[in-house]
Design a protein around this motif. Structure first.
Motif, PDB file in Angstrom:
ATOM      1  N   THR A   1      -6.069  -4.822  -7.572  1.00 41.44           N
ATOM      2  CA  THR A   1      -5.653  -3.596  -6.677  1.00 41.44           C
ATOM      3  C   THR A   1      -6.117  -2.453  -7.246  1.00 41.44           C
ATOM      4  OG1 THR A   1      -3.397  -3.774  -7.405  1.00 41.44           O
ATOM      5  CG2 THR A   1      -3.932  -5.101  -5.726  1.00 41.44           C
TER       6      THR A   1
ATOM      7  N   LYS B   1      -5.483  -2.933   0.120  1.00 42.47           N
ATOM      8  CA  LYS B   1      -4.385  -3.800  -0.600  1.00 42.47           C
ATOM      9  C   LYS B   1      -3.686  -4.486   0.098  1.00 42.47           C
ATOM     10  CE  LYS B   1      -2.442  -1.112  -3.745  1.00 42.47           C
ATOM     11  NZ  LYS B   1      -1.345  -0.120  -4.156  1.00 42.47           N
ATOM     12  N   ASP B   2      -3.050  -4.129   1.083  1.00 43.14           N
ATOM     13  CA  ASP B   2      -2.521  -5.117   2.118  1.00 43.14           C
ATOM     14  C   ASP B   2      -3.579  -6.172   2.680  1.00 43.14           C
ATOM     15  OD1 ASP B   2      -0.173  -3.208   1.854  1.00 43.14           O
ATOM     16  OD2 ASP B   2      -0.612  -2.050   3.757  1.00 43.14           O
TER      17      ASP B   2
ATOM     18  N   GLU C   1       3.592  -4.159  -6.343  1.00 41.89           N
ATOM     19  CA  GLU C   1       2.939  -4.967  -5.561  1.00 41.89           C
ATOM     20  C   GLU C   1       3.416  -6.469  -5.827  1.00 41.89           C
ATOM     21  OE1 GLU C   1      -0.848  -3.357  -6.609  1.00 41.89           O
ATOM     22  OE2 GLU C   1      -1.054  -5.225  -7.489  1.00 41.89           O
TER      23      GLU C   1
ATOM     24  N   GLU D   1       6.529  -7.309  -4.237  1.00 43.76           N
ATOM     25  CA  GLU D   1       6.206  -7.375  -2.523  1.00 43.76           C
ATOM     26  C   GLU D   1       5.609  -8.752  -2.398  1.00 43.76           C
ATOM     27  OE1 GLU D   1       3.171  -4.799  -0.551  1.00 43.76           O
ATOM     28  OE2 GLU D   1       4.669  -3.272  -1.433  1.00 43.76           O
ATOM     29  N   SER D   2       4.928  -9.358  -3.114  1.00 43.53           N
ATOM     30  CA  SER D   2       3.904 -10.575  -2.794  1.00 43.53           C
ATOM     31  C   SER D   2       4.299 -11.561  -3.879  1.00 43.53           C
ATOM     32  CB  SER D   2       2.325 -10.054  -2.576  1.00 43.53           C
ATOM     33  OG  SER D   2       2.366  -9.446  -3.723  1.00 43.53           O
TER      34      SER D   2
END
Lengths: 505, 352
Positions: A167, A175-176, A201, A204-205
């Protein structure tokens, strides 16, 4: 596919790059590997991928121990890796790049592109990826190039995907999109390894987080069992740096003024662009990569001749002068690409440190080099900028990314010119180096120098800038004062000009 | 791998290369039915022996020209300038040297000096022409410098075939340059003092490469042109001045060939022996390391004269001698570049 690494050790000469690391990569999981630059993340993955030789340790895939003699073996076994620096042929099309080295060959020995295209379409569609296969890769944006890299892995039926700093070059939106693709992979049971040093990030993931420091594995646990603060501490081996405090904003005289600048670009032309940078301020230029920032910087620095318009430093016209003359008048340049433009990697640290000094008399005797003076200067930079390297006579290539960048920053800032142009100055460097470089840029500002910060990293722009310009499609889409900047609004300016009405100068 | 391990590995692969060369040699000798011992002796005698070391002198004389061309190429290559027009620059130098010496009036020593300088100037101009084509017209140096070889050759051929031909000799060649301009031989040998000039230039080029500001900047440009530009090095001036140096050295080599060896310009005398191309290979063989360039040049000269010696001594057909020459170069070249590659990988490996 389940990959177990056990006791992996990699040595580069005296250096223990990876030290007895054991780790399991489970299918259907996004596994983030965090750590500063030089912590051994990339080396560990290179070891898994057969790019470096193991000094000790084993790789087990689905219960059988495997040994690669080359990355080709690893690819055949279902591993795939997207490197931080893309491995693409710019002059070939997307499709040609993807099938390269795995071409379906027809009966007569010709490459069967139709079959390849069909297969690729199916795979891309299931994961919601769309990309023009016939376009030349050179014409794609950085985000699109990354999609090409990912399609390469898909096309080869990789079950374990390793992404190195994926990213660092993407916009928030890209990125999303990347993460939604990765989630789709996860749902299909693929294992995804994410090498990164961006905590947000990961939070988040990721499903599982492993932290490395100094070649060792510090921790490896499910995301739910850890916290952002804890990971942060583990990465740097101490507390996170506190948020930056800035001196009062007291802009002085105009240092750089740009008026109606137009520059030729691949997509036609960039501009007209007009703005000013004043002493004692950091002007941030935000924007998605590929919206004319590179052309603007090249024109300002003197690497590219503008089509029209004026560039002036303290009122003195620059646009007809060459790079050396501009630098002498008072400009420094921290380029985006430290591998090619920032440094000569095969030369020594000392040779790199001295190349930008226009006062050659300081390190020469007549026509001859004064190597001792050169080394002294380099040693000064190494000490002052805390560059981790064997010494002035070590090759620049032996440094980690963060230290290479510190050398570039040190060389340029040591000139203490009225204007510094910094182009993505912390691209792909670790938190420690980033904090240090930001501190140095801020120090320049506080000492009354003008800094033009061009960055695709919104956090960086927000953390440093006194004023923010946003570039979109070669024009300035809007200006925002640094204090009242909010991410949403800048995000909108980054993607459409229509939004940008009131503040346009 | 430990340092000792690397060193012994290195030694082993050199022994391997030597064994391979010998194996091919035996095979070839067997094939043509030549006496192996005599051929081998002929090779070394041809390169380093002879009555009163006359063959060694031939080797040195040839080595001087090859080293000169190699040094010329080395300067360009290290600066990232792929100037492969050494041949044209060499011919320009040789031609101008001969014509100037024949045509200019005045005391011989003065004319000699002026002719040599004129030859260097001619070589420099020819090289600069390729540089200007690249910088201002956009013809890549690799192409421009190569293509400029042909006009130089044909202009020289024309001039010595027509206006300046020594008609009585019946050959395509110019008149002899006056004898009092010939470079003197070392006493009792057929080796002229031109090798001293070349040696001086080679030492100068090595010192230049390692210790001068200009050499340093040129190398930065060679390692990374983007870097050199961005830090504000005067890249255009660097390119032109480096090309001029390269061309001047090539021109000097041409003059040495004229005043030291042939004493006139003979059509093809600088082209057919492939001095320029051998020079390029000699530089590439040692990875452009300045200190090794003279040794490399000497090696190539020795292999060539040695092969000729083998032909003389053992009656080996010329073509077989040439094959042998190619085989030696091939094996040594792979060994040397393999060693250089391995050492550069070791240096780069720390970059985790």
């Amino acid at each position: 596919m389940r990959v177990a690494l056990s006791g992996i050790t990699v040595r580069f000469g005296e250096l223990m790059a990876v030290d007895d690391v054991s780790l399991t990569i489970e299918p259907g999981e996004i596994h983030a590997i965090l750590g500063e630059n030089g912590a051994g993340k990339t080396t560990l993955m290179n070891a898994l991928f057969g790019l470096v030789r193991l000094a000790a340790g084993t790789i087990t895939i689905d219960g059988t121990e495997r040994r690669w003699s080359s990355p080709q073996d690893a690819i055949r076994a279902g591993l795939g890796m997207v490197h931080q620096h893309f491995m693409l042929q710019d002059t070939m099309t997307v499709l040609e790049n993807i099938v390269l080295c795995a071409e379906p060959v027809g009966r007569l020995g010709f490459v069967d592109f139709a079959t390849a295209r069909r297969r690729l379409h199916e795979k891309a569609e299931t994961h919601g990826i769309s990309l023009p296969l016939g376009r030349q890769v050179g014409a794609l944006s950085v985000g699109e190039k990354q999609v090409v890299e990912i399609l390469k892995l898909l096309y080869r039926d990789a079950e374990v995907l390793i992404l190195d700093e994926p990213t660092s070059v993407l916009t928030p939106e890209e990125k999303d999109r990347l993460f939604s693709v990765l989630r789709s992979f996860r749902a299909e049971g693929k294992a995804i390894v994410l090498i990164t040093h961006k905590l947000d990030e990961v939070m988040e993931s990721a499903d599982r987080v492993s932290v490395m420091r100094g070649g060792r594995l510090v921790s490896s646990s499910p995301l739910a069992a850890t916290s952002k603060e804890r990971i942060g501490r583990e990465i740097i081996g101490g507390e996170l740096p506190s948020p930056r405090t800035r001196g009062e904003y007291r802009p002085g005289e105009t240092v750089l003024s740009v008026e109606g600048l137009r520059i030729a670009s691949r997509a036609g032309s960039v501009g007209p662009i007009s703005f000013e940078v004043r002493a004692g301020e950091i002007l941030g230029i935000a924007g998605v990569s590929g919206n004319g920032q590179a052309e603007l910087v090249q024109a300002l620095v003197g690497l590219k001749r503008p089509l029209s318009g004026e560039i002036a430093l303290f009122g003195r016209r620059l646009d007809t002068l060459d790079i050396a003359a501009r630098r002498r008048i008072g400009m420094s340049y921290i380029p985006e690409d430290r591998q090619r433009t920032g440094l000569a990697l095969a030369a020594t640290v000392s040779e790199n440190a001295n190349a930008g000094r226009e006062d050659a008399r300081a390190y020469t005797r007549g026509p001859f080099l004064n190597r001792a003076a050169m080394a002294r200067f380099a040693r000064g930079l190494i000490d002052r900028y805390r560059i981790r390297v064997a010494g002035p006579h070590a090759r620049a290539a032996t440094m980690s990314g963060g230290n290479k960048q510190k050398l570039v920053v040190g060389r340029e800032l040591a000139r203490a010119t009225p204007l510094t142009i910094a182009e993505n100055p912390t691209w792909g460097v670790d938190i420690g180096a980033m904090d240090f470089i930001h501190g140095e840029l801020m120090r320049m500002r506080d000492e009354g120098h003008a800094v033009l910060l061009v960055s695709t990293e919104l956090d960086e722009i927000l953390a440093l800038s006194d004023r923010i310009l946003v570039m979109y499609e070669g024009r300035i889409a809007g200006e925002v004062a640094g204090r009242e900047a909010d991410r949403e609004r800048i995000g909108r300016l980054m993607t459409s000009r229509a939004e940008a009405l009131p503040e346009v100068a | 791998m430990s340092a000792r391990g690397i060193a012994s590995g290195e030694a082993l692969s050199w022994i391997g290369a030597a064994a391979a060369i010998l194996a091919v040699f035996f095979l070839l000798m067997l094939m043509v039915g030549a006496p192996v011992g005599e051929a081998l002796q002929g090779f070394f005698n041809g390169a380093f022996g002879g009555r009163r070391f006359s063959y060694l002198m031939t080797t040195l004389s040839r080595a001087a020209l090859i080293i000169g061309m190699a040094v010329s190429v080395m300067l360009s290559f290290r600066a990232g300038l792929f100037n492969i027009g050494g041949e044209g620059q060499l011919v320009a130098g040789g031609l101008v040297a001969a014509l100037a010496a024949i045509l200019l009036p005045g005391p011989p020593l003065l004319v000699l000096v002026v002719s040599i300088l004129a030859a260097m100037l001619a070589g420099a101009v020819w090289a600069l022409l390729a540089g200007v084509l690249q910088l201002y017209v956009g013809v890549p140096l690799l192409v421009g410098s190569l293509l400029l070889n042909y006009p130089a050759r044909y202009i020289a051929s024309y001039l010595v075939a027509h206006p300046f031909r020594d008609v009585q000799s019946g050959m395509l060649q110019s008149h002899l340059v006056p004898q009092d301009m010939w470079l003197p031989y070392f006493p009792g040998t057929r080796l002229d003092i031109g090798i001293l000039l070349i040696g001086f230039v080679a030492v100068g080029a090595i010192v230049y490469s390692y210790t001068t500001l200009h050499g340093y900047r040129a190398r930065m440009n060679g390692l990374s042109p983007d870097f050199a530009r961005a830090v504000g090095l005067p890249v255009t001036r660097l390119a032109l001045s480096t090309l001029a140096m390269s061309g001047a050295i090539a021109g000097l080599v041409g003059a040495v060939a004229v005043f030291g060896i042939h004493h006139r310009y003979i059509d093809g005398m600088l082209v057919q022996p492939l001095y320029a191309w051998t020079g390029i290979i000699a530089v590439l063989l040692v990875g452009m390391a300045p200190w090794a360039v003279p040794l490399s040049g000497l090696f190539f000269a020795a292999v060539q004269t040695g092969a000729a010696g083998m032909e003389r001594a053992a009656g080996v057909p010329k073509e077989i001698a040439l094959i042998m020459q190619a085989v030696i170069i091939l094996f040594v070249a792979t060994r040397v570049s393999g060693a250089l590659l391995a050492s550069s990988e070791r240096r780069g490996a720390d970059g985790a």
